[in-house]
Design an enzyme around this catalytic site. Structure first.
Site, PDB file in Angstrom:
ATOM      1  N   LYS A  72       0.821  -1.212   0.000  1.00 18.62           N
ATOM      2  CA  LYS A  72       0.000   0.000   0.000  1.00 18.62           C
ATOM      3  C   LYS A  72       0.858   1.267   0.000  1.00 18.62           C
ATOM      4  CE  LYS A  72      -2.961  -0.044   3.244  1.00 18.62           C
ATOM      5  NZ  LYS A  72      -2.234   0.758   4.218  1.00 18.62           N
ATOM      6  N   THR A  74       3.900   1.518  -0.927  1.00 21.51           N
ATOM      7  CA  THR A  74       4.642   1.532  -2.192  1.00 21.51           C
ATOM      8  C   THR A  74       3.789   2.162  -3.292  1.00 21.51           C
ATOM      9  OG1 THR A  74       5.711  -0.510  -1.478  1.00 21.51           O
ATOM     10  CG2 THR A  74       5.902   0.050  -3.811  1.00 21.51           C
ATOM     11  N   ARG A  95       1.947   8.196   7.139  1.00 23.89           N
ATOM     12  CA  ARG A  95       2.135   8.081   8.588  1.00 23.89           C
ATOM     13  C   ARG A  95       3.603   7.831   8.907  1.00 23.89           C
ATOM     14  NH1 ARG A  95      -1.377   3.278  10.034  1.00 23.89           N
ATOM     15  NH2 ARG A  95      -0.858   2.823   7.886  1.00 23.89           N
ATOM     16  N   LYS A 106       6.408  -6.676  10.379  1.00 25.34           N
ATOM     17  CA  LYS A 106       5.801  -6.087   9.202  1.00 25.34           C
ATOM     18  C   LYS A 106       6.778  -5.281   8.361  1.00 25.34           C
ATOM     19  CE  LYS A 106       2.542  -3.022   7.439  1.00 25.34           C
ATOM     20  NZ  LYS A 106       3.539  -1.984   7.288  1.00 25.34           N
ATOM     21  N   ALA A 274      -3.992   1.220  12.352  1.00 22.25           N
ATOM     22  CA  ALA A 274      -5.403   1.224  11.944  1.00 22.25           C
ATOM     23  C   ALA A 274      -6.201   0.107  12.603  1.00 22.25           C
ATOM     24  CB  ALA A 274      -5.517   1.124  10.437  1.00 22.25           C
ATOM     25  N   PHE A 302      -4.031  -0.638   6.723  1.00 22.94           N
ATOM     26  CA  PHE A 302      -4.697  -1.932   6.466  1.00 22.94           C
ATOM     27  C   PHE A 302      -5.803  -1.803   5.411  1.00 22.94           C
ATOM     28  CE2 PHE A 302      -3.057  -2.548  10.940  1.00 22.94           C
ATOM     29  CZ  PHE A 302      -1.976  -3.305  10.539  1.00 22.94           C
ATOM     30  N   PHE A 382       3.543  -8.298  -9.100  1.00 23.40           N
ATOM     31  CA  PHE A 382       4.713  -9.043  -8.618  1.00 23.40           C
ATOM     32  C   PHE A 382       5.229  -9.864  -9.789  1.00 23.40           C
ATOM     33  CE2 PHE A 382       5.400  -8.811  -3.970  1.00 23.40           C
ATOM     34  CZ  PHE A 382       4.429  -7.867  -3.675  1.00 23.40           C
ATOM     35  N   TRP A 410       6.952  -0.488  -8.009  1.00 27.68           N
ATOM     36  CA  TRP A 410       8.043  -1.075  -7.228  1.00 27.68           C
ATOM     37  C   TRP A 410       9.281  -1.257  -8.117  1.00 27.68           C
ATOM     38  CZ3 TRP A 410      10.516  -5.966  -7.355  1.00 27.68           C
ATOM     39  CH2 TRP A 410      11.262  -6.276  -6.213  1.00 27.68           C
TER      40      TRP A 410
HETATM   41  P1  ADP Z   1       1.996  -2.063   2.998  1.00 27.45           P
HETATM   42  O1  ADP Z   1       1.973  -0.579   2.971  1.00 27.45           O
HETATM   43  O2  ADP Z   1       0.799  -2.672   2.334  1.00 27.45           O
HETATM   44  O3  ADP Z   1       2.284  -2.650   4.312  1.00 27.45           O
HETATM   45  P2  ADP Z   1       4.543  -1.762   1.704  1.00 27.45           P
HETATM   46  O4  ADP Z   1       4.290  -0.792   0.614  1.00 27.45           O
HETATM   47  O5  ADP Z   1       5.192  -1.272   2.942  1.00 27.45           O
HETATM   48  O6  ADP Z   1       3.211  -2.533   2.074  1.00 27.45           O
HETATM   49  O7  ADP Z   1       5.370  -2.966   1.091  1.00 27.45           O
HETATM   50  C1  ADP Z   1       5.774  -4.067   1.867  1.00 27.45           C
HETATM   51  C2  ADP Z   1       7.015  -4.696   1.242  1.00 27.45           C
HETATM   52  O8  ADP Z   1       6.652  -5.313  -0.007  1.00 27.45           O
HETATM   53  C3  ADP Z   1       8.114  -3.695   0.941  1.00 27.45           C
HETATM   54  O9  ADP Z   1       9.341  -4.214   1.387  1.00 27.45           O
HETATM   55  C4  ADP Z   1       8.124  -3.582  -0.570  1.00 27.45           C
HETATM   56  O10 ADP Z   1       9.435  -3.410  -1.087  1.00 27.45           O
HETATM   57  C5  ADP Z   1       7.554  -4.921  -1.021  1.00 27.45           C
HETATM   58  N1  ADP Z   1       6.802  -4.773  -2.283  1.00 27.45           N
HETATM   59  C6  ADP Z   1       5.784  -3.930  -2.526  1.00 27.45           C
HETATM   60  N2  ADP Z   1       5.350  -4.056  -3.795  1.00 27.45           N
HETATM   61  C7  ADP Z   1       6.115  -5.014  -4.371  1.00 27.45           C
HETATM   62  C8  ADP Z   1       6.158  -5.605  -5.681  1.00 27.45           C
HETATM   63  N3  ADP Z   1       5.302  -5.237  -6.628  1.00 27.45           N
HETATM   64  N4  ADP Z   1       7.063  -6.573  -5.892  1.00 27.45           N
HETATM   65  C9  ADP Z   1       7.919  -6.957  -4.924  1.00 27.45           C
HETATM   66  N5  ADP Z   1       7.937  -6.442  -3.674  1.00 27.45           N
HETATM   67  C10 ADP Z   1       7.049  -5.473  -3.397  1.00 27.45           C
END
Ligand code: ADP
Length: 556
Positions: A72, A74, A95, A106, A274, A302, A382, A410
């Site tokens: 999210k 990202t 945040r 997490k 959240a 979330f 992904f 990403w």
């Molecule tokens: P959330 O905000 O939903 O908790 P994040 O944006 O913090 O998720 O991402 C969680 C992890 O997943 C990060 O380490 C990020 O690098 C990885 N990630 C996010 N999108 C991808 C993607 N498309 N492919 C591989 N890894 C990803």
């Protein structure tokens, strides 16, 4: 194929601009900028004047999270970068990370891959010290309460009925229940106490919902710390410490400015979870960003059952704005998990499971529509996603007439979010019929039932005897005309973490109803949700280190 770079490696290789340059481009006057080193600054919101209309707000939410990760933050960062590439005046509002998840499981909260905010090392660790200030203000209040009792207890506070707890910004299950004041009369009055994680503190909620220093002080004064032996409420104003507590927060209260890897200005400020709190960055941050930009991209924690519900029913209502667009982040991996696939088998193509799990997404789409806003799905790609799986999701969206954009931020940064940005811009052109789901004047039971039925998709709600007693007391004191802040597991739409997908026919149990008059909401605890998390068997901390030049190692 080469191992992809870690988030930290990408962030460390980035060329970061001095924060003065970012501020200048964002239209922040020099005298409003208080620098914390070269790459971070605080903004004095009193020195920011609106240029025309306040920005439209784009809220990024998600499906119910799974251990597969949704991305999210990202997508939030990547979407802002994409809008920036399209020459829009955009700011991102996020945040602040908590050390609980950073050291736990997490991870950080600064995005990932080529869609990150930097300096990520700082932001994920102590940043500009806001969490410290909030922790200190919270614990100062605990100290004032204990001292008041020790010094003669003029207010007649019943030590067994103090509801104010100490906090710490770590996951520390050993501190959930403690006894303080042991060791004889000189050490104070022994009593049972406990620790919450800082992000669950009412000070954090107050900090995020206050609209000015005056409002911050007034809200702190209104906090209920406990009850007297006559069962009358004791407020912070009775202890006369609202001034001191506000003073401890005066600098923290100013929003923090940083940048994305692509130089898009980002404000990161306030960080309640959240699931156990209201899950949105501060109103000060969002409103400051709205004065400076034309579009503000922000996230709420979330899934839409938690952060977005509270964004709509609590934050937007308080701040008096509406979300102009809502993005729901989903991944094929997570949808397969909702369809019953274990984490270890997510790399295998499985269209059937995907189509089952998509029911979870369908519920989040319906929920956002219930608020009168048309959602846009961001399918965060992904490398393991198969063509057949992608097609299945796209077909489902077409059949159900839901907007969707594939995002690849990403891997590609803003460029991978251009399709999403175009969809968001199209939605921003349309007026929506946003409205919160309930009226605050409804009874507590009715407000909770509305959330359970319309947002969670459940059948009904039941209250334990303890919750019923608490509700009676809240009504007796006339505190019931406030929004409710649900504390619920993030993993399921129900209060049972294991019920994935789109469960139906369930009843939610409210265990406790706790008044948070400073924040201005009533917390309803469901299931066995904890306000002080524990660490997992293998915490992320085990991979962390610092090299001899002083750089972080293993921070995701
Ligand atoms: P959330 O905000 O939903 O908790 P994040 O944006 O913090 O998720 O991402 C969680 C992890 O997943 C990060 O380490 C990020 O690098 C990885 N990630 C996010 N999108 C991808 C993607 N498309 N492919 C591989 N890894 C990803």
């Amino acid at each position: 194929k080469n191992q992809p770079l870690s988030d930290l490696e990408i962030a460390s290789q980035a060329v970061i601009k001095p924060i003065t340059e970012i501020a200048n481009a964002a239209g922040i006057p020099e005298d409003a900028l208080e620098q914390y080193g070269r790459y971070k600054a605080k903004i004095d919101p009193l020195k920011i004047t609106a240029q025309g209309e306040d920005a439209k707000v784009v809220l990024v939410s998600a499906i119910s999270p799974t251990p597969a990760g949704e991305g999210k933050s990202t997508v939030t960062v990547g979407l802002a970068d994409a809008l920036h590439q399209l020459n829009k005046k955009v700011m991102v509002a996020l945040r602040e990370p908590s050390l609980g998840p950073v050291m736990g499981v997490k991870g950080g909260a600064t995005g990932g891959g080529y869609a990150q905010v930097v300096p990520m090392e700082d932001i994920n660790l102590h940043f500009t010290g806001d969490l410290h200030a909030i922790t200190t203000a919270n614990n100062a209040l605990s100290a004032f309460i204990d001292n008041h009792i020790h010094q003669g207890n003029a207010l007649n506070i019943d030590p067994r009925r103090i509801i104010w707890k100490r906090v710490m910004d770590l996951n520390d299950r050993a501190l959930r229940k403690v006894v303080v004041g042991l060791g004889g009369p000189v050490q104070g009055m022994p009593r049972e106490d406990g620790f919450d994680i800082t992000v669950a503190s009412e000070i954090m909620a107050v900090f995020c919902l206050a609209t000015s220093i005056e409002d911050l002080r007034e809200r702190i004064a209104s906090i209920v710390v406990g009850y007297t032996f006559e069962r009358e409420p004791v407020f912070v104003r009775d202890l006369q410490v609202e001034g001191a507590l506000t003073l401890l927060l005066k600098d923290a209260f100013k929003p923090n400015l940083v940048q994305t890897l692509e130089g898009t200005p980002a404000i990161i400020h306030g960080g309640p979870f959240a699931n156990i709190a209201h899950g949105c960055n501060s109103i000060m941050a969002t409103q400051t960003a709205r004065k400076l930009a034309d579009i503000v991209v922000t996230e709420a924690g979330f899934g839409s059952d938690l952060g977005a519900e509270k964004f709509m029913n609590i934050k937007a209502r308080k701040a008096g704005f509406k979300p102009s667009a809502v993005v729901i982040v989903a991944t094929i991996r997570a949808l397969k998990m909702h369809g019953g696939v274990p984490k270890t088998a997510l790399v295998d193509e499985n269209v059937n499971a995907l189509l089952q799990g998509i029911e979870n997404l369908a519920k989040h789409v319906d929920t956002v529509r219930t608020f009168g806003v048309e959602p846009i799905i961001a399918l965060n790609r992904f490398i393991t996603d198969s063509e057949a799986e992608l097609e299945a999701v796209l077909n489902w969206c077409q059949e159900n007439q839901v907007r969707i954009a594939r995002t690849n931020v990403w891997e590609e940064g803003g460029k991978g979010g251009l399709a999403l940005a175009e969809q968001v811009l199209a939605v921003l052109e349309e007026e929506n019929n946003f409205s919160p789901l309930y009226d605050v004047t409804e009874s507590i039971e009715e407000k909770v039932r509305t959330i359970v039925q319309k947002v969670y998709g459940g059948k009904d709600v039941q209250f334990t005897d303890q919750a019923k007693k608490q509700i009676a007391q809240i009504e007796k004191f006339g505190w019931d005309s406030l929004p409710v802040c649900m504390a619920k597991t993030q993993y399921s739409l129900s209060d049972q973490p294991s019920l994935l997908g789109r469960p139906e026919g369930f009843t939610i149990t409210i265990r406790e109803v706790i008044p948070k008059l400073g924040a201005g909401f009533l917390v309803c605890l469901t299931g066995d949700i904890m306000t002080m998390p524990g660490l997992p068997k293998t915490p992320a901390a085990l991979r962390m280190n610092v090299d001899n030049e002083g750089h972080a190692v293993g921070l995701f």
